[in-house]
Enzyme design. Structure first.
Site, mmCIF file in Angstrom:
data_model
loop_
_atom_site.group_PDB
_atom_site.id
_atom_site.type_symbol
_atom_site.label_atom_id
_atom_site.label_comp_id
_atom_site.label_asym_id
_atom_site.label_seq_id
_atom_site.Cartn_x
_atom_site.Cartn_y
_atom_site.Cartn_z
ATOM 1 N N SER A 104 14.175 0.932 2.882
ATOM 2 C CA SER A 104 13.192 -0.124 2.673
ATOM 3 C C SER A 104 12.342 0.081 1.416
ATOM 4 O O SER A 104 11.726 -0.855 0.931
ATOM 5 C CB SER A 104 12.296 -0.252 3.903
ATOM 6 O OG SER A 104 11.760 1.008 4.258
ATOM 7 N N ASP A 310 0.734 1.107 7.935
ATOM 8 C CA ASP A 310 1.826 1.412 7.020
ATOM 9 C C ASP A 310 1.275 2.058 5.747
ATOM 10 O O ASP A 310 0.720 1.378 4.887
ATOM 11 C CB ASP A 310 2.605 0.132 6.692
ATOM 12 C CG ASP A 310 3.826 0.396 5.808
ATOM 13 O OD1 ASP A 310 3.986 1.525 5.313
ATOM 14 O OD2 ASP A 310 4.626 -0.551 5.609
ATOM 15 N N HIS A 313 5.196 1.964 2.681
ATOM 16 C CA HIS A 313 5.643 0.909 1.776
ATOM 17 C C HIS A 313 4.502 0.533 0.832
ATOM 18 O O HIS A 313 3.409 1.105 0.916
ATOM 19 C CB HIS A 313 6.134 -0.296 2.582
ATOM 20 C CG HIS A 313 7.291 0.058 3.454
ATOM 21 N ND1 HIS A 313 7.164 0.279 4.807
ATOM 22 C CD2 HIS A 313 8.578 0.283 3.146
ATOM 23 C CE1 HIS A 313 8.337 0.631 5.298
ATOM 24 N NE2 HIS A 313 9.216 0.640 4.315
#
Ligand SMILES: *[C@@H]1O[C@H](CO)[C@@H](O)[C@H](O)[C@H]1NC(C)=O
Ligand SMILES: *[C@@H]1O[C@H](CO)[C@@H](O)[C@H](O)[C@H]1NC(C)=O
Ligand SMILES: *[C@@H]1O[C@H](CO)[C@@H](O)[C@H](O)[C@H]1NC(C)=O
Ligand SMILES: *[C@@H]1O[C@H](CO)[C@@H](O)[C@H](O)[C@H]1NC(C)=O
Length: 334
Positions: A104, A310, A313
């Protein structure tokens, strides 16, 4: 010990010649060594203008209100980066296929690049489609394809009665990416998750598993890739800012920090593998510069809303745009 079990659910968790005063500077400049400077001409794009974006990268729409994190430009110490020129890059990509292969974090950079190119030629036709693990973004007028192939471990995963097996010694997906003109690999993020996920590790820690997989990849690259046709890049390890002790470490952060903490152990493994290879691979050495950007993560403004944090990312626009500027700088050099 060439393979081991992984629980079924882990993979879905998800020098350069540079322009100085208009001149090409000496190749000795390390563009990855430098600092972040505030620059009001950034961001390079506004994510609301973009055709589509994964919810987990769309921090502004998810409620993040501060904007300064989009306004930092990477300034190498010894030279200047060329300003990103999407039209020029599309022209360089004419008749070529560029494929990101990885997890990702590769998706993060790929998505950012599709925006950076789209806003450079807003009138140009584009097509965007996803077929399974393959994401394709094409500019027919330029005959350029910018793709992302989801392949978090690079090596194979097979389904067996006992569960899913990660085969560190086999890399059959290289059939899919083998013919590309430009490749940008990455992997690590999910190796990290293996430890947090529910998995069986048989006598092998994740760093040595990672190293074995990279060796398999390196062998493939050294023996199967036509250097004349294909340029290969590797995105350095993208640093997490979530330590086990402090899972919320990136929360509420709105400024870069001054010093990065330490060489990342997985990055050291990657660099060791790359040094031992016989064919060139250009390392996008983004680990330390990204480590300074604790402010760039979605934190609670990612996919999970306030229920999940998160710190891995990156918001778009944001840090992956810089990775693409560095990629562009590397292409300009060659
Ligand atoms: C990557 O960048 C870091 C920090 O600038 C540096 O210490 C390291 O040697 C670089 N690695 C390579 C392979 O150039
Ligand atoms: C992006 O565009 C939207 C809508 O025009 C605007 O509200 C927002 O402030 C813009 N964001 C940035 C970072 O410029
Ligand atoms: C378009 O690019 C592909 C490679 O991606 C190439 O095989 C094909 O010949 C190109 N088509 C034209 C019309 O240039
Ligand atoms: C997760 O790990 C625990 C403890 O090792 C084990 O009992 C359980 O069966 C595992 N679950 C799965 C889905 O692998």
């Amino acid at each position: 010990m060439d393979s081991f079990f992984v629980a079924a659910n882990i993979f879905f968790l998800l020098s350069l010649s540079v322009l100085v005063h208009g001149k090409i500077a000496a190749k000795g400049c390390d563009i990855f060594q430098g600092s972040w400077v505030f620059d009001n001409s950034y961001p390079l794009y506004n994510s609301t203008e973009c055709p589509s974006i994964e919810k987990e990268f769309d921090c502004q729409r998810n409620g993040r209100t501060d904007k300064d994190y989009m306004k930092y430009r990477w300034q190498p110490s010894g030279c200047k980066l060329p300003r990103f020129n999407g039209v020029d890059l599309l022209t360089k990509l004419k008749g070529k296929r560029l494929m990101f292969v990885g997890d990702s974090l590769g998706l993060n950079q790929w998505r950012s690049l599709t925006f950076m190119l789209h806003v450079a030629v807003p009138e140009a036709k584009y097509t965007s489609e996803r077929i399974g693990d393959l994401f394709k973004f094409k500019f027919p007028d330029y005959n350029a394809s910018i793709m992302f192939f989801w392949n978090a471990f690079l090596v194979d995963i097979t389904s067996e009665p006992k569960g899913r097996v990660l085969r560190l010694d086999s890399i059959s997906n290289s059939k899919i990416w083998g013919g590309m003109e430009l490749l940008i690999f990455n992997s690590w993020h999910c190796w990290d998750l293996i430890v947090y996920g529910n998995s069986t590790f048989k006598d092998m820690d994740r760093l040595s598993a990672y190293e074995k997989a990279l060796q398999t990849w390196a062998k493939w690259r050294d023996s199967h890739v036509d250097t004349a046709k294909t340029k290969v890049f590797f995105q350095g390890v993208s640093p997490d800012h979530a330590s086990k002790q402090d899972i919320e470490s990136c929360m509420g952060k709105t400024r870069p920090v001054k010093y990065s903490s330490r060489p990342h152990p997985a990055e050291l493994v990657l660099e060791k593998i790359l040094r031992a290879m016989s064919k060139p691979v250009y390392l996008l050495n983004i680990t330390e510069l990204s480590d300074l950007r604790i402010d760039g993560h979605p934190s609670v403004y990612g996919s999970g809303g306030h229920s999940s944090m998160d710190c891995s990312h990156w918001c778009l626009a944001g840090v992956p745009g810089t990775w693409n500027e560095l990629f562009y700088a590397a292409l300009v050099q060659n």
